[in-house]
Design a protein around this motif. Structure first.
Motif, mmCIF file in Angstrom:
data_model
loop_
_atom_site.group_PDB
_atom_site.id
_atom_site.type_symbol
_atom_site.label_atom_id
_atom_site.label_comp_id
_atom_site.label_asym_id
_atom_site.label_seq_id
_atom_site.Cartn_x
_atom_site.Cartn_y
_atom_site.Cartn_z
ATOM 1 N N LEU A 21 19.292 -2.850 -8.607
ATOM 2 C CA LEU A 21 20.174 -1.946 -9.349
ATOM 3 C C LEU A 21 21.605 -2.265 -8.918
ATOM 4 O O LEU A 21 22.092 -1.793 -7.901
ATOM 5 N N VAL A 22 22.244 -3.111 -9.713
ATOM 6 C CA VAL A 22 23.525 -3.710 -9.332
ATOM 7 C C VAL A 22 24.689 -2.868 -9.843
ATOM 8 O O VAL A 22 24.715 -2.462 -11.008
ATOM 9 N N MET B 157 24.625 9.984 -6.399
ATOM 10 C CA MET B 157 23.570 10.361 -5.461
ATOM 11 C C MET B 157 22.193 9.979 -6.008
ATOM 12 O O MET B 157 21.341 9.470 -5.264
ATOM 13 N N HIS B 158 21.983 10.167 -7.302
ATOM 14 C CA HIS B 158 20.691 9.808 -7.886
ATOM 15 C C HIS B 158 20.484 8.297 -7.873
ATOM 16 O O HIS B 158 19.369 7.819 -7.634
ATOM 17 N N VAL B 159 21.540 7.545 -8.140
ATOM 18 C CA VAL B 159 21.436 6.090 -8.075
ATOM 19 C C VAL B 159 21.101 5.654 -6.646
ATOM 20 O O VAL B 159 20.248 4.785 -6.434
ATOM 21 N N MET B 160 21.768 6.247 -5.663
ATOM 22 C CA MET B 160 21.507 5.915 -4.269
ATOM 23 C C MET B 160 20.046 6.231 -3.897
ATOM 24 O O MET B 160 19.363 5.418 -3.261
ATOM 25 N N HIS B 161 19.557 7.410 -4.310
ATOM 26 C CA HIS B 161 18.181 7.786 -4.002
ATOM 27 C C HIS B 161 17.192 6.854 -4.700
ATOM 28 O O HIS B 161 16.164 6.470 -4.126
ATOM 29 N N LEU B 162 17.498 6.486 -5.957
ATOM 30 C CA LEU B 162 16.612 5.589 -6.693
ATOM 31 C C LEU B 162 16.544 4.223 -6.022
ATOM 32 O O LEU B 162 15.467 3.630 -5.911
ATOM 33 N N ARG B 163 17.671 3.727 -5.548
ATOM 34 C CA ARG B 163 17.662 2.459 -4.808
ATOM 35 C C ARG B 163 16.768 2.550 -3.581
ATOM 36 O O ARG B 163 16.022 1.620 -3.259
ATOM 37 N N GLY C 75 0.787 -1.225 0.000
ATOM 38 C CA GLY C 75 0.000 0.000 0.000
ATOM 39 C C GLY C 75 0.820 1.276 0.000
ATOM 40 O O GLY C 75 0.283 2.356 -0.269
ATOM 41 N N GLU C 76 2.112 1.191 0.295
ATOM 42 C CA GLU C 76 2.938 2.407 0.300
ATOM 43 C C GLU C 76 3.159 2.903 -1.124
ATOM 44 O O GLU C 76 3.335 2.123 -2.063
ATOM 45 N N GLN C 77 3.150 4.231 -1.283
ATOM 46 C CA GLN C 77 3.454 4.873 -2.550
ATOM 47 C C GLN C 77 4.613 5.839 -2.340
ATOM 48 O O GLN C 77 4.601 6.613 -1.388
ATOM 49 N N VAL C 78 5.595 5.766 -3.209
ATOM 50 C CA VAL C 78 6.789 6.602 -3.079
ATOM 51 C C VAL C 78 6.960 7.423 -4.352
ATOM 52 O O VAL C 78 6.985 6.857 -5.458
ATOM 53 N N ALA C 79 7.051 8.734 -4.208
ATOM 54 C CA ALA C 79 7.200 9.618 -5.367
ATOM 55 C C ALA C 79 8.661 9.680 -5.810
ATOM 56 O O ALA C 79 9.572 9.713 -4.975
ATOM 57 N N MET C 80 8.869 9.687 -7.120
ATOM 58 C CA MET C 80 10.201 9.878 -7.690
ATOM 59 C C MET C 80 10.296 11.276 -8.301
ATOM 60 O O MET C 80 9.304 11.819 -8.793
ATOM 61 N N SER C 81 11.502 11.828 -8.296
ATOM 62 C CA SER C 81 11.729 13.075 -9.014
ATOM 63 C C SER C 81 11.724 12.799 -10.515
ATOM 64 O O SER C 81 11.817 11.643 -10.947
ATOM 65 N N ASP C 82 11.614 13.843 -11.328
ATOM 66 C CA ASP C 82 11.648 13.672 -12.780
ATOM 67 C C ASP C 82 12.960 13.019 -13.212
ATOM 68 O O ASP C 82 12.966 12.146 -14.091
ATOM 69 N N ARG C 83 14.064 13.409 -12.596
ATOM 70 C CA ARG C 83 15.356 12.856 -12.982
ATOM 71 C C ARG C 83 15.456 11.382 -12.575
ATOM 72 O O ARG C 83 16.001 10.565 -13.314
ATOM 73 N N GLU C 84 14.926 11.040 -11.392
ATOM 74 C CA GLU C 84 14.927 9.629 -10.963
ATOM 75 C C GLU C 84 14.089 8.777 -11.905
ATOM 76 O O GLU C 84 14.488 7.665 -12.276
ATOM 77 N N ARG D 34 31.460 -3.114 -10.936
ATOM 78 C CA ARG D 34 32.642 -2.314 -10.625
ATOM 79 C C ARG D 34 33.446 -1.965 -11.871
ATOM 80 O O ARG D 34 33.786 -2.814 -12.678
ATOM 81 N N GLY D 35 33.727 -0.677 -12.003
ATOM 82 C CA GLY D 35 34.533 -0.181 -13.114
ATOM 83 C C GLY D 35 33.778 -0.032 -14.424
ATOM 84 O O GLY D 35 34.359 0.440 -15.412
ATOM 85 N N LYS D 36 32.492 -0.430 -14.445
ATOM 86 C CA LYS D 36 31.740 -0.381 -15.708
ATOM 87 C C LYS D 36 30.457 0.430 -15.611
ATOM 88 O O LYS D 36 30.087 1.112 -16.573
ATOM 89 N N GLY D 37 29.735 0.351 -14.495
ATOM 90 C CA GLY D 37 28.491 1.084 -14.388
ATOM 91 C C GLY D 37 27.465 0.331 -13.565
ATOM 92 O O GLY D 37 27.798 -0.243 -12.532
ATOM 93 N N TRP D 38 26.219 0.297 -14.056
ATOM 94 C CA TRP D 38 25.137 -0.357 -13.332
ATOM 95 C C TRP D 38 24.301 -1.212 -14.284
ATOM 96 O O TRP D 38 24.214 -0.944 -15.478
ATOM 97 N N ARG D 39 23.661 -2.227 -13.699
ATOM 98 C CA ARG D 39 22.754 -3.084 -14.461
ATOM 99 C C ARG D 39 21.485 -3.278 -13.643
ATOM 100 O O ARG D 39 21.536 -3.553 -12.434
ATOM 101 N N LEU D 40 20.339 -3.114 -14.303
ATOM 102 C CA LEU D 40 19.052 -3.315 -13.638
ATOM 103 C C LEU D 40 18.652 -4.773 -13.788
ATOM 104 O O LEU D 40 18.546 -5.303 -14.896
ATOM 105 N N ASN D 41 18.455 -5.460 -12.653
ATOM 106 C CA ASN D 41 18.041 -6.873 -12.656
ATOM 107 C C ASN D 41 16.583 -6.974 -12.236
ATOM 108 O O ASN D 41 16.246 -6.685 -11.093
ATOM 109 N N LEU D 42 15.734 -7.379 -13.164
ATOM 110 C CA LEU D 42 14.312 -7.555 -12.843
ATOM 111 C C LEU D 42 13.867 -8.944 -13.314
ATOM 112 O O LEU D 42 14.403 -9.467 -14.284
#
Length: 227
Positions: A215-216, A198-204, A150-159, A219-227
């Motif tokens: 959101l994995v 910071m945006h990645v941390m907030h999005l997590r 039931g919780e709803q969490v708002a994201m910023s436009d950038r997130e 190291r040294g390459k970036g991030w990968r979204l696992n769904l």
């Protein structure tokens, strides 16, 4: 915001003709006259689409395409070439080109091909506005994460834009530079990346991804979204 297209073509008359056609069609252009300077510009500039000649001094178009796709795998590319042999067309497409346009071509054909590739790649980067995530769903259009409790969490436009890009990347690793170019619209070489962390941390946090299994960090390459 104007759509920017990069043209790498060594023939000055052809290059100017392509640039004039694109600007007539309402696009902003960048240009380079050889493979070496073209690849350098292709790796550092912000643009939506690359139009690439094959036969050039320094580095040919295949070498440019191969190097570009290693570092910017999601970058849309159209090859422009007088070489119409099947082997060349197949090689270009296998290296990751989105289309192969034979010279000579008309302004109408070029603009139609450009519009088609931009439309396809935009759709490729923009998945459904509602997407399932662990424990709930995300509404990208509304910028809200809905959890089953039931919780709803708002994201910023950038997130929301950042999450949309990850969702459109089909589980591949997305680099910092790619995000800065395509989500922020910035030159990575001139940009401090702490804001991205910071945006990645907030999005997590918004996704309840406490163990960073969704959101994995690679190291040294970036991030990968696992769904």
């Amino acid at each position: 915001m104007e759509t920017t297209i990069l043209v790498i073509e060594d023939d000055a008359a052809v290059r100017q003709g392509v640039v004039d056609a694109l600007e007539y069609g309402g696009y902003r252009t960048l240009q380079a006259a050889d493979g070496v300077s073209g690849l350098e510009l292709a790796l550092r500039a912000s643009y939506r689409l690359l139009l690439l000649d094959l036969v050039m001094p320094g580095r040919d178009g295949f070498a440019v395409l191969e190097s570009l796709k290693r570092q910017r795998p999601g970058q849309p590319v159209i090859i422009l070439s007088a070489r119409g042999e099947e082997n060349d067309r197949v090689k270009g497409l296998r290296l990751g080109a989105d289309d192969y346009v034979m010279k000579p071509f008309s302004v109408r054909e070029l603009l139609a091909r450009v519009e088609a590739v931009l439309r396809r790649t935009c759709e490729r980067l923009a998945p459904s506005e509602t997407h399932a995530i662990p424990g709930g769903t995300v509404d990208l259009a509304g910028g809200v994460v809905h959890f089953t409790d039931g919780e709803q969490v708002a994201m910023s436009d950038r997130e929301a834009s950042l999450l949309r890009y990850f969702l459109g990347s089909a589980g591949r690793v997305v680099s910092r530079a790619e995000i800065l170019r395509h989500v922020w619209g910035l030159d990575p070489a001139r940009t401090e990346t702490r804001t991205l962390d910071m945006h990645v941390m907030h999005l997590r946090g918004k996704l309840r991804d406490r163990d960073q299994s969704v959101l994995v960090t690679v190291r040294g390459k970036g991030w990968r979204l696992n769904l």
